[in-house]
Design an enzyme around this catalytic site. Structure first.
Site, short mmCIF file in Angstrom:
data_model
loop_
_atom_site.label_atom_id
_atom_site.label_comp_id
_atom_site.label_asym_id
_atom_site.label_seq_id
_atom_site.Cartn_x
_atom_site.Cartn_y
_atom_site.Cartn_z
N LYS A 127 0.83 -1.21 0.00
CA LYS A 127 0.00 0.00 0.00
C LYS A 127 0.87 1.27 0.00
O LYS A 127 0.71 2.15 -0.85
CB LYS A 127 -0.93 -0.03 1.22
CG LYS A 127 -1.63 1.24 1.51
CD LYS A 127 -2.68 1.56 0.47
CE LYS A 127 -3.17 2.97 0.65
NZ LYS A 127 -4.49 3.19 0.20
N PHE A 168 -0.66 9.40 -14.18
CA PHE A 168 0.04 10.11 -13.10
C PHE A 168 1.29 10.85 -13.57
O PHE A 168 2.28 10.95 -12.87
CB PHE A 168 0.33 9.15 -11.91
CG PHE A 168 -0.92 8.91 -11.13
CD1 PHE A 168 -1.94 8.14 -11.66
CD2 PHE A 168 -1.12 9.51 -9.90
CE1 PHE A 168 -3.14 7.96 -10.99
CE2 PHE A 168 -2.32 9.35 -9.22
CZ PHE A 168 -3.32 8.56 -9.77
N LEU A 169 1.20 11.34 -14.80
CA LEU A 169 2.29 12.17 -15.33
C LEU A 169 1.74 13.56 -15.66
O LEU A 169 2.33 14.28 -16.45
CB LEU A 169 2.88 11.53 -16.59
CG LEU A 169 3.77 10.31 -16.37
CD1 LEU A 169 4.22 9.72 -17.70
CD2 LEU A 169 5.02 10.67 -15.54
N GLY A 218 1.32 20.10 -12.91
CA GLY A 218 0.44 21.18 -12.46
C GLY A 218 0.70 21.54 -11.02
O GLY A 218 1.85 21.59 -10.57
N CYS A 269 -4.41 11.14 1.18
CA CYS A 269 -3.63 9.91 1.03
C CYS A 269 -2.17 10.19 0.69
O CYS A 269 -1.28 9.92 1.51
CB CYS A 269 -4.26 9.02 -0.02
SG CYS A 269 -5.95 8.58 0.42
#
Ligand code: UGA
Length: 449
Positions: A223, A268-269, A272, A279
Site C-alpha cells: 500500500k 500520473f504524469l 500542475g 492519502c
C-alpha cells in the site's frame, strides 16, 4: 457472511456499502453519532459517485445497518473491517491510536472468534502489533483473533468503480484459513456476481482481478509503496514541466511520448499544482518516517515531497508576476477540492493557494461543483458562488485549481467579457495555450510556453 465495519469515513462507507451490495450482511459503526444518525435517516455524508445508489439498494435489501453501539457491531460480524483514521502526527508518522482503541474494544466486546481485517492505511508491522494487542487485551481468553491486512486502492471520486473492478485484491495473512475466508468475502467480486452500479449494461471486459496472498508486512508495504510511487511519478512530471518552461519544451508532448512506453505508462504524469488529498501527502510522509526508523534514508521520496510543496510557490509566482500587485485585486479561484469528482478539501492545493492570496490582501471569489460547503467552514472570508461565471465577474485574474469537467468546458469567450482583466493562471493545464491566446487572454500554465 456477516461483516462489521468500524469507522464510517470514506473508506468504511464505500467498503460497507459495496460489500453489502455484493450480498453480505453488514453492520457499520462510528463514534460520530451525528454521522450514524444521518446514515440511518438515509443520508450520505460524503459526495462519491454511485455511493448513494449503492447505499439505497443495500438498505432496501435489508443488508446494511448502522449503530453507535460498537459492541453490538463487533458481536455482529464474523469478520470486522477496521476503517478508522490514521492521521499524521507532528513528525509525519501515522497516529495509530484509533487502531489501538478499536483493538481494545474488539478484545473486550467479542464473544466469538473473529477475523480482524486491517483496511486503514498503516505502516508495515501494524498488523503484527495489532495481533499482539488483541491477544494482550483479551487477557488469554479463549476467543481467537486472526489478523488480516487488506489494503485499499480506492481513488476518491471513482471508489465504487474501483471496489467492483479492482486490478488486485491484496490479502496479507499468516494463516491459510484466513486467506480462504477473505476469498469468500471477495468471491462475488472475483466471480463478477453482483449488480454493477457503474455500468448500465454488461461491464466491459477487463483484465482479471489478481487475488494476491502475501505476508501481513508485505501487504502493508504494498500500500505505502504504491501510493508513494504514484506521488513520485507526479513530482517527476512536475520537474520535467519546470525544465520545459526553461528550455521551451511542451510537457504534454514529453509526458505523452514517455507514457507510450509500457514500462512507464501514461498515468500520473500530469503536471500542475501537484498532489493533495488525505492519502498521498500523509502516506509519503509516513513511508519516509517508517524507513528512517529502520535506518533507511528514503531520499528520493523526500525530494518528491519537497517538489510537491514547491508547486504552490511556483503557481503563486506566476500569479504575482502576471498581476504585479496582488493586494486589493479581485481573484477568482475555480476549484477547491483536491481533485475533480470529490468534495474533499483535505490537503487541497487550492486551499493553500487561497490562504496565501488572502494573506497578501486579495479579495477571493471561489467556486467548486461540490466542495463549497466544506470550504466555507475553513475559509469564511472568501465569497463563494455556485456559478463559475459569477465567480469570474469583475476578476483581475482567474486561477484554475481543480480539473472539474465544468471548468474544462467553460465558455471563456463569455467568461472573458465578464472579467476586469483577461488573465487566466491554470494550475491543471486544462486549456490550449493557443486557443486562450486567440480569445485574447494572457494565459499561464505549467510546462507549456
Ligand atoms: C490515492 C490512490 O490513487 C489510490 O489508489 C489509494 O487507494 C488512495 O490514494 C488511498 O490511499 O486511499 P486519491 O487520493 O483518491 O487516491 O487520489 P488520486 O487520484 O490518486 O490523486 C491524488 C492527487 O494527485 C490529486 O491531488 C491529483 O490531482 C494529483 N495528480 C494525480 C496529479 O497532480 N497529477 C496526476 O497525473 C495524477
Amino acid at each position: 457472511m456477516r461483516l462489521s465495519v468500524i469507522g464510517c469515513g470514506y473508506v468504511g462507507l464505500v467498503t460497507g456499502a459495496c460489500l453489502a451490495e455484493a450480498g453480505h450482511d453488514v453492520m457499520c459503526t462510528d463514534i460520530d453519532a451525528a454521522r450514524i444518525a444521518q446514515l440511518n435517516a438515509g443520508g450520505v455524508p460524503i459526495y462519491e459517485e454511485h455511493l448513494e445508489e449503492v447505499l439505497a439498494s443495500a438498505r432496501k435489501a435489508g443488508r446494511i445497518s448502522y449503530t453507535t453501539d460498537t459492541g453490538e457491531a463487533i458481536r455482529f460480524g464474523d469478520a470486522i473491517f477496521i476503517c478508522v483514521g490514521t492521521p499524521p502526527r507532528e513528525d509525519g508518522s501515522a497516529d495509530l491510536s484509533a487502531i489501538d482503541h478499536v483493538a481494545q474494544q474488539i478484545a473486550g466486546e467479542a464473544r466469538s472468534s473473529k477475523l480482524v481485517v486491517e483496511k486503514s492505511t498503516v505502516p508495515a508491522r501494524t498488523g503484527i502489533e495489532l495481533r499482539r494487542a488483541l491477544s494482550a487485551y483479551s487477557r488469554g481468553g479463549n476467543i481467537s483473533f486472526s489478523v488480516v491486512s487488506n489494503p485499499e486502492f480506492l481513488r476518491e471520486g471513482t471508489a465504487v468503480f474501483d471496489f467492483f473492478h479492482p486490478d488486485r485484491i491484496v490479502i496479507g495473512v499468516d494463516d491459510e484459513s484466513a486467506a480462504q475466508k477473505m476469498r469468500e468475502i471477495y468471491g462475488p467480486i472475483l466471480e463478477h456476481k453482483f449488480r454493477c452500479p457503474v455500468h448500465k449494461g454488461p461491464c466491459p471486459a477487463e483484465p482479471k482481478t489478481e487475488f494476491l496472498v502475501t505476508t501481513i508486512n508485505s501487504a502493508e508495504l504494498i500500500k505505502h509503496a504504491s501510493n508513494s510511487f504514484l506521488a513520485l511519478k507526479i513530482s517527476y512530471a512536475n520537474v520535467v514541466a519546470d525544465l520545459c518552461e526553461k528550455l521551451d519544451g511542451n510537457v504534454e508532448q514529453v509526458t505523452h511520448a514517455m507514457g507510450l512506453d509500457p514500462r512507464i505508462g501514461g498515468q500520473f504524469l500530469k503536471a500542475g499544482l501537484g498532489f493533495g488529498g488525505f492519502c498521498f501527502p500523509k502516506d509519503i510522509q509516513a513511508f519516509i518516517q517508517l524507513a528512517s526508523t529502520v535506518g533507511v534514508d528514503f531520499e528520493i521520496l523526500k525530494a518528491a515531497e519537497r517538489v510537491n510543496k514547491e508547486r504552490i510557490d511556483r503557481f503563486l509566482g506566476k500569479v504575482n508576476k502576471a498581476l504585479w500587485v496582488v493586494k486589493g485585486k479581485r481573484i477568482a479561484v475555480l476549484g477547491l477540492a483536491f481533485k475533480a469528482n470529490t468534495d474533499d478539501i483535505r490537503f487541497a492545493p487550492a486551499i493553500d493557494v487561497i490562504k496565501r492570496l488572502l494573506e497578501e490582501g486579495a479579495q477571493v471569489h471561489a467556486s467548486d461543483p461540490e466542495a463549497v460547503e466544506k470550504t466555507k467552514k475553513v475559509l469564511p472570508t472568501v465569497t463563494f458562488h455556485a456559478d463559475p461565471y459569477e465567480t469570474v465577474r469583475d476578476a483581475h485574474a482567474a486561477l484554475v485549481c481543480t480539473e472539474w469537467a465544468a471548468f474544462k468546458n467553460l465558455d471563456w469567450e463569455r467568461a472573458g467579457k465578464l472579467m476586469a482583466r483577461k488573465l487566466v493562471v491554470d494550475g491543471r493545464n486544462l486549456y490550449s495555450p493557443k486557443k486562450m491566446a486567440d480569445l485574447g487572454f494572457e494565459y499561464y500554465s505549467f510546462g507549456r510556453s
